[in-house]
Design a protein around this motif. Structure first.
Motif: not given
Length: 999
Positions: A139-159
């Motif tokens: 993955l490009p580094y810029s996409i990894r930042i989007l990925l980390e945010s999605a993982i950290r905020n993943c509550d199966n509700f908002q993300v």
């Protein structure tokens, strides 16, 4: 910190998964666990836990400046520990709540500890390597930042897990234009866009109060930094007292605005306001506000930011993912709405080699801009990689990243490497902070080490540039991507004089091209020709953050002084550094005195000429230009040179490096071949050439090495936290609701929510609308919502005069964005507007179709509105390019515009139109108003379904006219979230309704 609850940010995610906006509530109820009656929802419970922090923030504010987030901002990295100390009882509960949330995170199993070298740990982080998924390594580094945010905020509700999978599978999903949520770590504002944002928040509080809701729910959830930098004008130049004189005038003009912002810093929690005179927002962000990695309550994660200035992208040079959004989007992000975005493609831009001697970062960025514009990067990320990246400084990277809006990308990203860490130390970040940043990014595979073998990453497309191929250049005369090699400048200038009026033409008859306008300048004989430089400005964040080009400018001035060259006195020269650090190293190097001798005295610390705050030209100069119809030139080191932006009297505007700005000021004209023609005559009577005053790369490097020191950054930003006497003496009342002054011409309560009810207006088409304006290509937000001076004959001027405002106190459109009455009158008020309804006539007027009258755009729109008639706008390609200006969408909405039909839209502006309830439509490929035979004299009906459930992002929409023409357009609602906003009449009414229903 404040959470908005299940009917706000979380509901957005439900919208995107629901087939209709009308089924939102049932969808939420089906997917949420059933809570006990006393606790409406798990998220609501978390909301109440978060809201308790507000009292803690209030309790610490008496000991520090009220504009400082309630903490000492000497070191942003220490914010968390300071807040924890001040509010430990509340934050203990907050930490327990976080722990509960972490246990609910679908990826809790990869939450790992980050050990410190000497024992203990920096904190916990969501580990990408722990996923053990080989796709992530590519993955490009810029996409990894989007990925980390999605993982950290993943509550199966908002993300949801599905969102995370989309990002991991980026190589396959990005081409499909899938939607993902993104939650930025913070929001950045400047005062031109910050004032209307705070006006909106104040107005939203009133609306919630009127609807029976709790107005205190309108508070930023994420840190909000607002830097007042766009209000200083170059009223006084070429004077040792220029800084103080201009700041005094700035406060006189803007006292109401500044007091309003100071009120906002007290009324809203989690909002930092950096006072005027501190620097340019993006340079302050780069040198001070940027964290690179956050450590919040023991959880580490990458810094990311969205800002209401399109040049927020400058922070990408520091490895922080940041880009511009409209003010409307930013307000929603502040209030807890996850941003809905299309997963972008990423252009891999490989840099190799090394810049040649004498070539500047500005030359590099203008070359990169032209390449990327040609390649086509709208809506994409650009990620720079390759060995050449390690050969350019952090400041050079920031210069390239800053220009992302000019080449059209969402951002131009440079991953963190050793150069980044060196810059962090240089700018005063502590060793402990830098060690934490490096350890986290290495552990999470987000650090680039050019000393190690590089894993090949996958990109959507590829470009490559050998840095050795970059040559000195400038851009203009009307657009930043129209690059001209320096050696070709004279020939290009003469072709512009010959060419028909356009981006590269002025259509000056051959027999008048040598015209000389002679005049008297304060008793001295003076003259102007076509191409004469009348403004030479070292300005704007693009370059003033870069020591090499700033010190290079000083070296040019020094060599010129020593040889006896002098800038002509009628050229308005100015130097507006992006931060006080620039002044410190120019003084340390001994070069500031030479800049002063050439007229480049410091005029202020803020965005001046680049935003149109260039101030007035001397009356004799202005008269010589207008009476002789001279094509006068401005040369500036900014990033924007659109026609009518820099100054009304400079029709040719060129972007150049700071050293070149000085060189052109010395030459006095852009009509010169620097390789063959002398710049002037020296004190010894001999010709002086460009090569005689141009410094070598080594000379510049030596100056940087000896003059740019870490203590300069530390002392500068320690002083920022103390404010300044004029700011500190502003007295404002402390209240949660703003007391609107009906007599104010700066701050006015907008009408957006005055008739609002709890029932959404629903989707709607357009019936028998008139065409208000018919445009060609490249209509910018400067055309739609100018930021510069208010013309004496404009509707806005008439409004101000009727209220007793003297012409000298008009200030600029940008400074008056807190008053909707003025901004509505200023919409489409650019003096360089070209409207096809007037057969190419230049100016801010249009044809009122029913009567055939030629009126100002505001007066014509008022007549349509009074008659109950809707209007639309026809446009060409790149509609809304330029600054991410929310007023470019608010203004048309207030004028009654219901839809814009264009060949293509700039990314942020299209989103802003949706945010204000305006329908964005695109012509089909290969079609436009001209090919379809549309004149703009027709009446237009847009067949959009009245039920939001029948509309899909990107669907075809039929448009018919009263003369029988029919054509198909594409509805540019790009996500279902945007459809939900449209259903509510805009993003802010949507947020208010959701917050009002929150328990």
């Amino acid at each position: 910190m404040y959470i908005t609850g299940p009917h706000s940010s979380a509901l957005l995610r439900r919208v995107s998964r629901s087939s209709t906006a009308t089924r939102l509530h049932s969808t939420v109820s089906r997917t949420q666990p059933s809570p006990p009656p006393s606790d409406p929802s798990p998220v609501a419970s978390r909301c109440r836990s978060y809201s308790g922090v507000s009292s803690a923030f209030r309790s610490v504010r008496s000991s520090v400046p009220r504009w400082s987030h309630g903490v000492d901002w000497k070191s942003p990295a220490t914010l968390t520990s300071q807040i924890r100390t001040a509010a430990s009882p509340v934050l203990d509960r907050f930490h327990r709540t976080l722990a509960t949330m972490a246990s609910q995170n679908a990826f809790n199993g990869i939450l790992s500890g980050l050990p410190k070298p000497g024992g203990g740990e920096f904190g916990k982080f969501y580990s990408l390597p722990a996923l053990n998924d080989p796709r992530i390594d590519k993955l490009p580094y810029s996409i990894r930042i989007l990925l980390e945010s999605a993982i950290r905020n993943c509550d199966n509700f908002q993300v949801t897990k599905e969102d995370v999978e989309k990002i991991i599978d980026w190589e396959k999903t990005a081409p499909k234009q899938v939607e993902i949520p993104f939650k930025p770590a913070r929001v950045l504002l400047q005062d031109f866009t910050g004032v209307p944002a705070v006006v909106d928040l104040a107005c939203m509080r009133d609306a919630m109060n009127n609807l029976g809701g709790d107005s205190n729910k309108i508070n930023p959830l994420v840190p909000v930094d607002l830097v007042i930098d766009h209000s200083v004008q170059v009223d006084v130049a070429r004077s040792e007292n220029a800084v103080q004189a201009n700041m005094e005038l700035e406060f006189q003009r803007n006292k109401e605005r500044f007091a309003f912002l100071k009120w906002g810093s007290k009324a809203f929690h989690n909002m930092l306001v950096v006072p005027p005179g501190s620097g340019i927002v993006h340079q302050v962000n780069l040198e001070y506000l940027g964290r690179v990695v956050f450590n919040t309550d023991g959880v580490l994660y990458p810094d990311s930011v969205v800002g209401t200035d399109s040049h927020t992208t400058m922070i990408d040079g520091l490895g922080v993912a940041g880009w511009g959004v409209g003010g409307i989007e930013a307000e929603a992000a502040m209030l807890g709405q996850p941003m809905s975005m299309v997963l972008p493609g990423v252009v891999g831009f490989k840099l190799s080699g090394k810049l040649r001697d004498g070539v500047t970062a500005t030359d590099l960025v203008l070359t990169v801009t032209q390449m990327l514009r040609k390649h086509g990067v709208v809506g994409k990320f650009v990620e720079f990689h390759g060995d050449g990246v390690g050969k350019i400084s952090l400041a050079d990277r920031a210069t390239i990243a800053n220009m992302s809006p000019e080449y059209g990308a969402t951002m131009g990203f440079f991953p963190v490497d050793h150069v980044t860490l060196q810059y962090l130390r240089l700018t005063g970040r502590s060793d402990d902070t830098v060690a934490m940043i490096e350890a986290y990014l290495r552990a999470n595979n987000m650090f680039v080490d050019y000393n190690e073998p590089q894993v090949e990453r996958v990109y959507s497309s590829y470009l490559e540039l050998d840095l050795a191929d970059v040559e000195p250049c400038i851009s203009g005369p009307k657009r930043p991507h129209d690059r001209v090699p320096l050696k070709d400048m004279k020939a290009d200038w003469h072709s512009c004089l010959d060419n028909k009026v356009g981006f590269k033409g002025f259509a000056v008859p051959k027999d008048t091209q040598d015209k000389v306008a002679k005049f008297s300048f304060h008793g001295e004989p003076a003259e102007l020709r076509h191409g004469s430089v009348v403004i030479a400005a070292i300005t704007s964040c693009t370059n003033t953050s870069n020591p090499s080009v700033m010190l290079g400018a000083g070296l040019v001035a020094k060599k010129a002084c020593e040889l006896g060259l002098k800038v002509k006195p009628w050229i308005k020269t100015s130097l507006a550094p992006g931060s006080g650090v620039v002044t410190k190293y120019l003084l340390k190097s001994g070069l500031q005195k030479y800049l002063d001798e050439q007229g480049f005295n410091i005029v202020g610390y803020g965005c001046t000429t680049c935003i149109g705050n260039s101030g007035e030209l001397d009356e004799t100069v202005g008269a010589a230009i207008t009476e002789n119809d001279i094509i006068a030139s401005a040369v500036l080191s900014g990033n924007r040179n659109f026609e009518g932006r820099v100054h009304a009297l400079t029709r040719a505007n060129y972007l150049a490096s700071p050293p070149l700005v000085v060189a052109y000021a010395l030459a006095g004209t852009v009509d010169i071949d620097f390789e063959k023609e002398p710049i002037g005559v020296g004190k010894d009577g001999k010709d002086v050439y460009f090569r005689d005053i141009w410094p070598s790369t080594q000379e510049v490097a030596d100056a940087v090495q000896s003059s740019v020191l870490p203590d300069m950054f530390k002392s500068t930003y320690e002083a920022i936290t103390k404010g300044n006497p004029m700011w500190n003496n502003l007295s404002v009342e402390e209240s949660k609701l703003y007391s609107w002054d009906p007599k104010s011409t700066y701050i006015h309560e907008p009408p957006y929510f005055k008739s609002m009810t709890m029932d959404p207006p629903g989707a709607h088409g357009v019936k028998d609308a008139y065409c208000l304006l018919n445009f060609g290509d490249s209509i910018t937000t400067d055309h739609i919502s100018p930021a510069g001076s208010i013309h004496k004959d404009s509707p806005a001027a008439k409004y101000l005069l009727e209220r007793g405002v003297d012409r000298k106190d008009f200030n600029s459109y940008g400074s008056r964005r807190g008053n909707d009455e003025i901004m509505a009158r200023g919409t489409f008020a650019n003096i360089r507007l070209v409207n096809k309804l007037l057969n190419g006539e230049v100016g801010p007027k249009t044809l009122h179709i029913p009567t055939g009258e030629k009126l100002s755009v505001f007066d014509a729109a008022s007549k349509y509105k009074a008659a109950g008639q809707d209007t639309i706008v026809l446009a060409g390609a790149e509609y809304g390019s330029g600054s991410s200006r929310d007023w470019a969408a608010k203004g048309p909405m207030l004028l009654g515009v219901k839809a814009v039909i264009a060949k293509s839209f700039e990314r942020i502006h299209r989103s802003n139109l949706v945010g204000m309830g305006i329908i964005p439509l695109c012509f089909k490929a290969g079609e436009d108003a001209d090919t379809l035979g549309l004149t703009g004299h027709e009446r237009y009906s847009i067949d959009l379904p009245n039920s939001i459930s029948e509309i899909r992002p990107g669907q075809d929409v039929n448009v018919t006219t009263d003369n029988g023409k029919s054509f198909t357009c594409i509805a540019r609602f790009d996500t279902e979230v945007e459809l939900a906003y449209f259903n509510h009449g805009g993003i802010l009414p949507y947020v208010i309704r959701q917050l009002t229903t929150q328990k």
